[in-house]
Design an enzyme around this catalytic site. Structure first.
Site, PDB file in Angstrom:
ATOM      1  N   HIS A 277       0.838  -1.207   0.000  1.00 55.95           N
ATOM      2  CA  HIS A 277       0.000   0.000   0.000  1.00 55.95           C
ATOM      3  C   HIS A 277       0.872   1.257   0.000  1.00 55.95           C
ATOM      4  O   HIS A 277       0.729   2.133  -0.859  1.00 55.95           O
ATOM      5  CB  HIS A 277      -0.912  -0.025   1.229  1.00 55.95           C
ATOM      6  CG  HIS A 277      -1.832   1.155   1.333  1.00 55.95           C
ATOM      7  ND1 HIS A 277      -3.146   1.109   0.947  1.00 55.95           N
ATOM      8  CD2 HIS A 277      -1.623   2.425   1.774  1.00 55.95           C
ATOM      9  CE1 HIS A 277      -3.705   2.295   1.136  1.00 55.95           C
ATOM     10  NE2 HIS A 277      -2.808   3.109   1.640  1.00 55.95           N
ATOM     11  N   GLU A 278       1.792   1.312   0.940  1.00 56.60           N
ATOM     12  CA  GLU A 278       2.652   2.501   1.031  1.00 56.60           C
ATOM     13  C   GLU A 278       3.566   2.619  -0.189  1.00 56.60           C
ATOM     14  O   GLU A 278       3.857   3.721  -0.660  1.00 56.60           O
ATOM     15  CB  GLU A 278       3.458   2.497   2.329  1.00 56.60           C
ATOM     16  CG  GLU A 278       2.612   2.482   3.610  1.00 56.60           C
ATOM     17  CD  GLU A 278       1.527   3.552   3.669  1.00 56.60           C
ATOM     18  OE1 GLU A 278       1.692   4.615   3.053  1.00 56.60           O
ATOM     19  OE2 GLU A 278       0.496   3.307   4.337  1.00 56.60           O
ATOM     20  N   HIS A 281       1.684   4.403  -2.834  1.00 53.59           N
ATOM     21  CA  HIS A 281       1.793   5.858  -2.629  1.00 53.59           C
ATOM     22  C   HIS A 281       3.181   6.332  -3.070  1.00 53.59           C
ATOM     23  O   HIS A 281       3.330   7.364  -3.718  1.00 53.59           O
ATOM     24  CB  HIS A 281       1.606   6.197  -1.142  1.00 53.59           C
ATOM     25  CG  HIS A 281       0.187   6.165  -0.653  1.00 53.59           C
ATOM     26  ND1 HIS A 281      -0.822   6.887  -1.241  1.00 53.59           N
ATOM     27  CD2 HIS A 281      -0.388   5.514   0.392  1.00 53.59           C
ATOM     28  CE1 HIS A 281      -1.971   6.679  -0.576  1.00 53.59           C
ATOM     29  NE2 HIS A 281      -1.730   5.842   0.418  1.00 53.59           N
TER      30      HIS A 281
HETATM   31 ZN    ZN Z   1      -3.168   5.194   1.833  1.00 54.72          ZN
END
Ligand code: ZN
Length: 538
Positions: A277-278, A281
């Site tokens: 997830h990170e 980003h």
């Molecule tokens: Zn997020």
């Protein structure tokens, strides 16, 4: 220092870009202080006079002063009057967004900014305490104060004509979107999602992630996380991965994007999910043209929703796919050895797709997650418009959890006190999480068309075509387009609930042995895992 705008541009534009780059560089110092505080700073360094809290507040004060200076305001006005300059559509977009940032930053009186910060910090303390003791009534007066201040903030931003107070707040996180538009997408999504989730709950399929609870060491999980994000395309020469209590990504400056993750849950999928997830980003941050446009909107993310679409795409559409596990399971077996020896791809794929209604949003699976968000959206919209009083919040919350997720909320700690957002006035933020899921699924339809052999490539650990697609279609543009416009340009249609529903149905129906979804991804070879599916608290 290198000039960000080339000399072919008029002096007022070049000067404006230079000033914004300087402010952003100071901002990056602030981000570094924040990152350090979360990762390596000794605990005692925070609160002492002159310590980290003071350092951070001084830096953000300087950045705010720089960004709201009269010179910047004058330069933006000169650029807006420069027809030649506006003839370049990229620059015109850059200036449009500079104006937006400047107005947002200057519309709030300093007294309100400091009142929001001061009350917000006290309110957050009160919330922490109230949550720990399950005493909503202790938090109630603080929430009332914060809602009042947040309404004042919305009025300063300006409520759009024909719109509602909520719109002014939502616009801060998802520029250009209104509550009515969110409602128009969420309402049909809710009916279909709730139907799917209740079928899953009623199904007899035994889907479990027990096989991933292997007692792996943090070091092995960290090494595996590195293997994965490197393969996905996160540039570790321009970024790093560390450990914190709450995972985050800080895209602090050109060539420096920091990720954090956390370990400690029994399943290795927990940490991997956070890491991917990170990294999603992070790859967005790395793909923004910061080398040439740092400090300008052209090197910024469009919105929280689009940022979240990137993280959730890698975490969910990639990380919970069979193709991904065809590649990743052998890699995991190298890291974790005998502990994973007997696990096959079918089991891993099922483990990554367990659906189970639960009370806690941040622990929710891909399908039920959005129902948690819809509840928060409806409630915060009613709170801010004063259609719902703070006294009635717990009752409404609990009734909605019963209605949407079939759960009887046992306490406010596991109910309306679970999230930090409202305690410091973050209203209008929650919808961006589900918007991220929706954008990701809709982009994915187009990606699958443009890269027909994507599954085959991913199964070999080749994620380069996917990242190249995201770079070309999304990352390189910065804030040139608003989210709605980007969505239309990239996918040929406005944002809709259909792609996300089709994706979830196509994947989850076969896994749970339900009718109607066998066309997408069903595998007869799926073997039920050991632990029975159960309604349980996360
Ligand atoms: Zn997020």
């Amino acid at each position: 220092m290198a000039k960000s705008a080339s000399s072919k541009h008029p002096a007022h534009y070049t000067r404006l870009c230079d000033l914004l780059r300087e402010a952003a560089s100071i901002g990056a110092v602030g981000s570094l202080l924040g990152w350090d505080q979360e990762t390596y700073m000794p605990h005692a360094g925070a609160a002492m006079p002159g310590g980290r809290a003071d350092q951070s507040s001084i830096i953000s004060g300087i950045v705010h002063e720089r960004r709201t200076s009269k010179e910047i305001g004058d330069l933006i006005a000169r650029c807006e009057a420069d027809k030649n300059l506006l003839g370049d559509s990229r620059i015109a977009a850059n200036i449009r967004e500079m104006r937006r940032d400047y107005d947002l930053a200057t519309k709030l009186p300093t007294s309100l900014v400091s009142e929001l910060a001061r009350t917000g910090s006290l309110s957050q303390d009160a919330w922490k305490d109230a949550r720990a003791k399950n005493r909503f009534k202790d938090f109630k007066p603080w929430l009332e104060k914060m809602l009042d201040l947040t309404r004042q903030k919305a009025k300063c931003y300006g409520v759009p004509k024909g719109g509602e107070v909520y719109d002014a707040l939502l616009d801060e996180y998802e520029p250009g979107m209104t509550a009515r538009e969110v409602e128009g997408i969420f309402t049909p999504l809710r009916g279909r999602l709730a139907g799917l989730v209740s079928e899953i709950v009623a199904s007899k399929a035994k889907v479990s992630d027990k096989c991933t609870e292997i007692g792996a060491s943090q070091a092995d999980q960290h090494a595996f996380g590195h293997d994965v994000i490197k393969a996905l395309g996160f540039d570790l020469n321009a970024g790093r991965l560390d450990t914190t209590a709450h995972p985050f990504c800080s895209g602090m400056g050109p060539g420096d994007t920091r990720l954090t993750t956390r370990y400690g849950k029994p399943s290795i999928l927990e940490a991997l999910g956070s890491t991917m997830h990170e990294a999603g980003h992070g790859m967005y941050e790395q793909g923004l043209p910061k080398g040439t446009h740092f400090g300008q909107p052209l090197a910024d993310a469009i919105s929280l929703g689009i940022h979240e679409s990137q993280s959730r795409m890698w975490e969910n559409l990639v990380g919970r796919s069979r193709a991904f596990w065809q590649w990743a399971l052998p890699v995991a077996k190298k890291r974790f050895g005998a502990k994973l020896a007997k696990v096959n791809v079918d089991q891993m794929y099922a483990a990554a797709n367990v659906v189970q209604p639960s009370f806690i949003r941040v622990e929710a699976d891909e399908a039920t997650y959005n129902l948690h968000i819809m509840i928060r959206f409806a409630i915060e919209r009613a709170l801010i418009s004063e259609d719902l009083s703070v006294s009635d919040l717990p009752g409404t919350w609990n009734a909605m959890y019963k209605e949407y997720l079939g759960l009887k909320v046992p306490s406010d700690t596991l109910g309306c006190l679970q999230d930090v957002h409202w305690s410091f006035g973050l209203i209008g933020y929650f919808p961006t999480y589900t918007l991220g899921n929706l954008y990701a699924a809709q982009f994915w339809v187009q990606i699958s068309r443009d890269i027909p052999d994507l599954d085959k490539r991913m199964a070999k650990g080749d994620f380069a075509p996917l990242l190249a697609w995201l770079r070309k279609n999304i990352h390189q543009h910065g804030r040139r387009y608003r989210a709605a416009e980007l969505c239309q340009r990239v996918t040929g249609r406005p944002l809709s609930a259909d792609p996300l529903m089709a994706y979830l149905e196509g994947k989850l129906r076969p896994i749970y042995g339900l009718d109607g979804g066998a066309k997408a991804g069903a595998k007869a070879a799926f073997k039920p895992a050991r632990r029975a599916h159960a309604m349980a608290m996360a």
